[in-house]
Design a protein around this motif. Sequence first.
Motif, PDB file in Angstrom:
ATOM      1  N   ASN A  19      13.452  -4.215  -1.315  1.00  0.00           N
ATOM      2  CA  ASN A  19      14.584  -3.567  -0.641  1.00  0.00           C
ATOM      3  C   ASN A  19      14.695  -2.091  -1.030  1.00  0.00           C
ATOM      4  N   GLN A  20      14.471  -1.802  -2.297  1.00  0.00           N
ATOM      5  CA  GLN A  20      14.531  -0.422  -2.770  1.00  0.00           C
ATOM      6  C   GLN A  20      13.443   0.430  -2.109  1.00  0.00           C
ATOM      7  N   LEU A  52      11.596   4.266   2.085  1.00  0.00           N
ATOM      8  CA  LEU A  52      10.771   4.467   3.271  1.00  0.00           C
ATOM      9  C   LEU A  52      11.628   4.933   4.447  1.00  0.00           C
ATOM     10  N   ASN A  53      12.790   4.320   4.617  1.00  0.00           N
ATOM     11  CA  ASN A  53      13.708   4.717   5.689  1.00  0.00           C
ATOM     12  C   ASN A  53      14.202   6.151   5.476  1.00  0.00           C
ATOM     13  N   HIS A  54      14.529   6.485   4.230  1.00  0.00           N
ATOM     14  CA  HIS A  54      15.005   7.843   3.911  1.00  0.00           C
ATOM     15  C   HIS A  54      13.933   8.883   4.220  1.00  0.00           C
ATOM     16  N   PHE A  55      12.699   8.619   3.788  1.00  0.00           N
ATOM     17  CA  PHE A  55      11.620   9.573   4.027  1.00  0.00           C
ATOM     18  C   PHE A  55      11.291   9.676   5.520  1.00  0.00           C
ATOM     19  N   THR A  56      11.423   8.578   6.241  1.00  0.00           N
ATOM     20  CA  THR A  56      11.177   8.608   7.682  1.00  0.00           C
ATOM     21  C   THR A  56      12.210   9.493   8.381  1.00  0.00           C
ATOM     22  N   LEU A  84       4.904  -1.035  -0.106  1.00  0.00           N
ATOM     23  CA  LEU A  84       5.683  -2.091   0.539  1.00  0.00           C
ATOM     24  C   LEU A  84       4.782  -3.236   0.985  1.00  0.00           C
ATOM     25  N   ASN A  85       3.601  -2.923   1.513  1.00  0.00           N
ATOM     26  CA  ASN A  85       2.657  -3.970   1.903  1.00  0.00           C
ATOM     27  C   ASN A  85       2.211  -4.787   0.699  1.00  0.00           C
ATOM     28  N   SER A  86       1.951  -4.101  -0.412  1.00  0.00           N
ATOM     29  CA  SER A  86       1.549  -4.803  -1.636  1.00  0.00           C
ATOM     30  C   SER A  86       2.659  -5.736  -2.117  1.00  0.00           C
ATOM     31  N   ILE A  87       3.879  -5.243  -2.085  1.00  0.00           N
ATOM     32  CA  ILE A  87       5.021  -6.060  -2.510  1.00  0.00           C
ATOM     33  C   ILE A  87       5.165  -7.276  -1.601  1.00  0.00           C
ATOM     34  N   ASN A  88       5.022  -7.064  -0.296  1.00  0.00           N
ATOM     35  CA  ASN A  88       5.117  -8.188   0.645  1.00  0.00           C
ATOM     36  C   ASN A  88       4.030  -9.220   0.395  1.00  0.00           C
ATOM     37  N   ASN A  89       2.819  -8.766   0.085  1.00  0.00           N
ATOM     38  CA  ASN A  89       1.724  -9.696  -0.212  1.00  0.00           C
ATOM     39  C   ASN A  89       2.020 -10.512  -1.462  1.00  0.00           C
ATOM     40  N   VAL A  90       2.523  -9.843  -2.505  1.00  0.00           N
ATOM     41  CA  VAL A  90       2.864 -10.548  -3.749  1.00  0.00           C
ATOM     42  C   VAL A  90       3.992 -11.542  -3.485  1.00  0.00           C
ATOM     43  N   ASP A 118       5.246  20.907   4.335  1.00  0.00           N
ATOM     44  CA  ASP A 118       6.181  19.883   3.857  1.00  0.00           C
ATOM     45  C   ASP A 118       6.000  18.584   4.622  1.00  0.00           C
ATOM     46  N   ASN A 119       5.732  18.708   5.915  1.00  0.00           N
ATOM     47  CA  ASN A 119       5.512  17.553   6.769  1.00  0.00           C
ATOM     48  C   ASN A 119       4.292  16.762   6.293  1.00  0.00           C
ATOM     49  N   GLU A 120       3.222  17.473   5.948  1.00  0.00           N
ATOM     50  CA  GLU A 120       2.000  16.826   5.469  1.00  0.00           C
ATOM     51  C   GLU A 120       2.252  16.103   4.145  1.00  0.00           C
ATOM     52  N   LYS A 121       2.969  16.754   3.233  1.00  0.00           N
ATOM     53  CA  LYS A 121       3.286  16.119   1.947  1.00  0.00           C
ATOM     54  C   LYS A 121       4.137  14.873   2.154  1.00  0.00           C
ATOM     55  N   LEU A 122       5.114  14.979   3.024  1.00  0.00           N
ATOM     56  CA  LEU A 122       6.003  13.855   3.292  1.00  0.00           C
ATOM     57  C   LEU A 122       5.253  12.703   3.955  1.00  0.00           C
ATOM     58  N   THR A 123       4.301  13.029   4.816  1.00  0.00           N
ATOM     59  CA  THR A 123       3.487  11.996   5.453  1.00  0.00           C
ATOM     60  C   THR A 123       2.669  11.243   4.406  1.00  0.00           C
ATOM     61  N   GLU A 124       2.146  11.968   3.430  1.00  0.00           N
ATOM     62  CA  GLU A 124       1.400  11.319   2.341  1.00  0.00           C
ATOM     63  C   GLU A 124       2.314  10.383   1.541  1.00  0.00           C
ATOM     64  N   ILE A 125       3.519  10.846   1.251  1.00  0.00           N
ATOM     65  CA  ILE A 125       4.476  10.017   0.515  1.00  0.00           C
ATOM     66  C   ILE A 125       4.821   8.779   1.326  1.00  0.00           C
ATOM     67  N   LEU A 126       5.040   8.961   2.621  1.00  0.00           N
ATOM     68  CA  LEU A 126       5.350   7.823   3.491  1.00  0.00           C
ATOM     69  C   LEU A 126       4.224   6.802   3.490  1.00  0.00           C
ATOM     70  N   GLN A 127       2.981   7.285   3.565  1.00  0.00           N
ATOM     71  CA  GLN A 127       1.845   6.368   3.553  1.00  0.00           C
ATOM     72  C   GLN A 127       1.781   5.607   2.231  1.00  0.00           C
TER      73      GLN A 127
END
Length: 158
Positions: free
Chosen positions: A23-24, A29-33, A134-140, A119-128
């Motif tokens: 959830n965190q 992810l929502n904030h950065f988006t 999040l995918n790793s957490i979902n898998n676990v 800044d957009n490029e840096k933020l895109t990297e953070i989002l990725q």
Amino acid sequence: MATPTTKIDITKLPSEQIIQLKNQVQEELNHFTSSLQALTTAQTKFKDCIDNINEIASSSSSSEKKEIMVPLTGSLYVPGFIKSENKFLCDIGTGYFVEKDSKNAKILFQSKIDKLTKDNEKLTEILQSKADTLNSINNVLRSKFKEQDAAYQAKANK
């Protein structure tokens, strides 16, 4: 002095804590988006400023006064006339304006666009990175639920 970060093996955490972590990360992810959307909107506005400067500067060949609508608020406009086609008041931040000619005004806005692009490029990297986390957490979490379900099924079959 930066404190050293320690990595925690989330596979050893209980399901409840993994859900809280999920959830965190989802909130981040929502904030950065939304931040990325705001950056993109700002870039578009600065590009519009350059387009407007080009439009006004290109119309300077006509000798007639060009009428425009001047915004007083977000929804209130009054008619006005362009006094000089080569002088612009540019917002440099926190309510400060400077007068610039068309060339320097375009340079100012282009530098802002370039900064936002970085800044957009840096933020895109953070989002990725956050999306991967999040995918790793979902898998676990899925594997934890499978283990719990298998343990429950084993108890039920006894």
